[in-house]
Design an enzyme around this catalytic site. Structure first.
Site, PDB file in Angstrom:
ATOM      1  N   LYS A 152       0.874  -1.183   0.000  1.00  0.00           N
ATOM      2  CA  LYS A 152       0.000   0.000   0.000  1.00  0.00           C
ATOM      3  C   LYS A 152       0.907   1.227   0.000  1.00  0.00           C
ATOM      4  O   LYS A 152       1.482   1.591   1.024  1.00  0.00           O
ATOM      5  CB  LYS A 152      -0.926   0.014   1.216  1.00  0.00           C
ATOM      6  N   GLU A 165      -0.823   4.440  -8.032  1.00  0.00           N
ATOM      7  CA  GLU A 165      -0.424   5.443  -7.040  1.00  0.00           C
ATOM      8  C   GLU A 165       0.845   6.133  -7.538  1.00  0.00           C
ATOM      9  O   GLU A 165       1.825   5.464  -7.895  1.00  0.00           O
ATOM     10  CB  GLU A 165      -0.151   4.746  -5.705  1.00  0.00           C
ATOM     11  N   PHE A 216      -1.505  -0.811 -10.062  1.00  0.00           N
ATOM     12  CA  PHE A 216      -2.031  -2.019  -9.407  1.00  0.00           C
ATOM     13  C   PHE A 216      -3.304  -2.554 -10.047  1.00  0.00           C
ATOM     14  O   PHE A 216      -3.803  -3.596  -9.648  1.00  0.00           O
ATOM     15  CB  PHE A 216      -2.229  -1.825  -7.900  1.00  0.00           C
ATOM     16  N   LYS A 270      -7.347  -3.344   3.597  1.00  0.00           N
ATOM     17  CA  LYS A 270      -6.035  -2.771   3.910  1.00  0.00           C
ATOM     18  C   LYS A 270      -5.621  -3.110   5.345  1.00  0.00           C
ATOM     19  O   LYS A 270      -6.463  -3.251   6.233  1.00  0.00           O
ATOM     20  CB  LYS A 270      -6.032  -1.259   3.686  1.00  0.00           C
TER      21      LYS A 270
END
Length: 585
Positions: free
Chosen positions: A250, A300, A341, A424
């Site tokens: 993450k 990201e 991702f 998460k």
């Protein structure tokens, strides 16, 4: 449709805070709108176009005051006094209109079409002489309007219509007016892939339900990104996922969706804002390394040191956003790597209904890694020890933690959804909560002592996605630097409203009500049962809600909208998980 009728509906909407009543009023209004429906839907939102097109009216409060002065013959000082007394420029325009202005002998017919087209003209005027032209267009609306109409027109122009309806309530109104409840989830999915309520409204009114049922991603039109739930142990995640998951890093960056079509690239943020101009390096490098007819990827953007590969914190990306000048220098100072991702679309074909493992396989086959584009690091494992090692490595490498992703056949890409297909995990429960919360400012308390003259504390709320309301969860008074504190009145000044906003559910009475807009990332010690706060009221305990103890500010989240805040359900789950950990220890 006459705009005077629309103003009457707006007035009715201002008088209620009940969502079902607001939905019924909207449905009634939409049914009456005829060919004006699409324009009317935008006006109800206080907009002229969907957000991602970036249309701005560009008529400041100061210019509106000048226009009111010119049309009424009253001094700007006089109008400013009225504005100070009423605290709302729309109400100021209403009072000026009521007290007498010179009107034309032959007034224009003030229809929705006329108002909308005048506002479009105002937004389109640029360059030399544009200020005078914008003011003249506003004066034209003023002298052809009645007091109530100009109140709402002025609020639309200033971005402060604030009828207490979010997009979800408008969607409900459209469904009640033109469709059936059985299609509600599918229509919401269509909106999440094509976030333009005018487009949705037009198709519903024309009976094109199949167009919406088959909606998917469209290159160059942003979508609402898929989101993750949260759990507080690897064991809980494995059980929830049925022991069939992949795990990815993450990353601590800016959520980025990149769209490519026939040589053209657009980049959008999580909040659907187009940010292409802030990332010329991503645009240039994508064109250099990849050759597709079309594609849409989700990832990201993370600042990094190209010499060492070290990842930098998220805040460094924000140095680029909104900069027109010195961008080349900032691009050199803050190089970006995009960690991809997911992929939603490739060469004319939607991939969102494929399971996650198939989408990941397509990514691996088509996107060769380089200095500027990398795939999110990933393992496929059900071994708790291996997963924990992977998590620890992610922290060492500058990430926030990991995201578990279901490998099941139902692991499609759910735009705009926060569900258990993605979970998460940031860090173990220790002395405080395992994750931060994103909360919305809904009120402010005056400061005392060293903080006199500024705000001493803020009232923060979570988002109840079921009721489309904001429920209070804590009073924040720590974590601010002196600089932040002095900035708060400026940041929130134009968000201060006279009475409690319709969508705010609060039993506390702050010194100032704040219209929900600013999102702050907050960390606290624990979540407790509270008789004061309204988050999850009566759900855990009768007569009580949930509150965050010892909250402190981490950072503002200008990449998030109020509806992206931590939800009531998430806080309930965090409370239950926290309780379970305490009982075990």
């Amino acid at each position: 449709m006459d705009f005077s009728d629309v103003a009457s509906y707006f007035s009715r909407m201002e008088e209620t805070t009940k969502r079902l009543e607001l939905t019924s009023i909207l449905a009634e209004l939409f049914k009456r709108s005829g060919d004006d429906l699409k324009k009317l839907v935008y006006l109800v939102q206080g907009k002229l176009m969907p957000d991602y097109l970036g249309i701005e009216l560009g008529l400041s409060d100061k210019l509106i005051i000048k226009s009111l002065s010119k049309a009424s013959g009253r001094s700007e000082e006089d109008i400013n006094r009225i504005f100070s007394r009423l605290g709302d420029l729309g109400s100021t325009a209403e009072e000026i209109s009521s007290s007498g202005i010179q009107r034309p002998l032959l007034k224009e017919s003030l229809t929705v079409d006329y108002v909308y087209n005048q506002l479009i003209k105002i937004s389109g005027y640029t360059g030399h002489g544009s200020i005078k032209t914008k003011m003249d267009a506003y004066i034209d609306l003023l002298i052809n309007s009645g007091p109530m109409e100009i109140k709402y027109i002025t609020r639309i122009i200033t971005g402060k219509l604030r009828l207490g309806v979010a997009d979800s309530t408008i969607l409900d109104g459209l469904i009640e007016a033109f469709s059936e409840k059985k299609y509600a989830d599918d229509i919401e999915t269509a909106y999440n892939f094509h976030p333009d309520l005018g487009y949705i409204a037009e198709n519903l009114m024309m009976g094109n339900i199949n167009e919406l049922l088959n909606a998917g991603p469209v290159p160059l039109i942003p979508f609402k990104v898929m989101l993750a739930e949260r759990l507080q142990s690897i064991s809980d995640i494995r059980n929830k996922m049925g022991h069939n998951a992949s795990y990815e890093y993450k990353y601590d960056g800016l959520r980025t969706q990149l769209h490519f079509l026939k040589g053209g690239i657009k980049i959008f943020s999580r909040g659907l804002e187009e940010t292409t101009s802030s990332f010329p390096d991503i645009v240039q490098n994508f064109k250099s390394y990849y050759s597709f007819d079309s594609c849409i990827i989700d990832g990201e953007s993370v600042p990094y040191n190209p010499e060492t590969g070290e990842l930098y914190p998220f805040q460094m990306v924000s140095k680029r956003r909104g900069r027109k000048y010195e961008l080349t220098e900032k691009t050199r100072e803050v190089p970006i790597v995009m960690f991809i991702f997911d992929i939603l679309y490739l060469n004319g074909k939607s991939l969102v209904n494929l399971p996650y493992p198939e989408r990941r396989s397509i990514l691996e086959k088509n996107f060769k890694e380089n200095e500027y584009f990398k795939l999110a690091k990933r393992i496929v494992s059900d071994d708790e020890h291996d997963i924990m090692k992977f998590f620890e490595r992610s922290i060492e490498e500058g990430c926030e933690g990991i995201v578990a992703k279901s490998n099941g056949i139902d692991s499609i890409y759910r735009a705009g959804a926060r569900g258990w297909l993605w979970i998460k995990f940031k860090r173990d429960y220790q002395s405080e909560l395992s994750d931060s919360l994103d909360l919305v400012v809904v009120g402010a308390f005056d400061g005392h002592g060293r903080r006199k003259g500024t705000f001493g504390a803020l009232l923060l709320a979570c988002y109840n996605s079921k009721d489309d309301t904001f429920e209070t969860v804590c009073k924040l008074g720590s974590g601010f630097t002196d600089e932040m504190l002095s900035e708060m009145p400026r940041l929130l000044g134009d968000k201060i409203v006279e009475k409690k906003p319709a969508r705010v559910n609060s039993s506390m009475e702050p010194d100032h009500w704040i219209y929900p807009s600013l999102v702050l990332e907050i960390r606290g010690a624990e979540i407790t049962v509270s008789p004061v706060h309204t988050c999850a009221m009566n759900i855990i305990e009768k007569g009580s809600g949930l509150a965050l103890r010892f909250p402190r500010l981490i950072k503002p989240r200008d990449d998030k909208k109020p509806e992206d805040a931590t939800t009531t359900n998430e806080i309930i789950e965090m409370y239950k998980a926290q309780k379970k950990v305490i009982e075990k220890s």
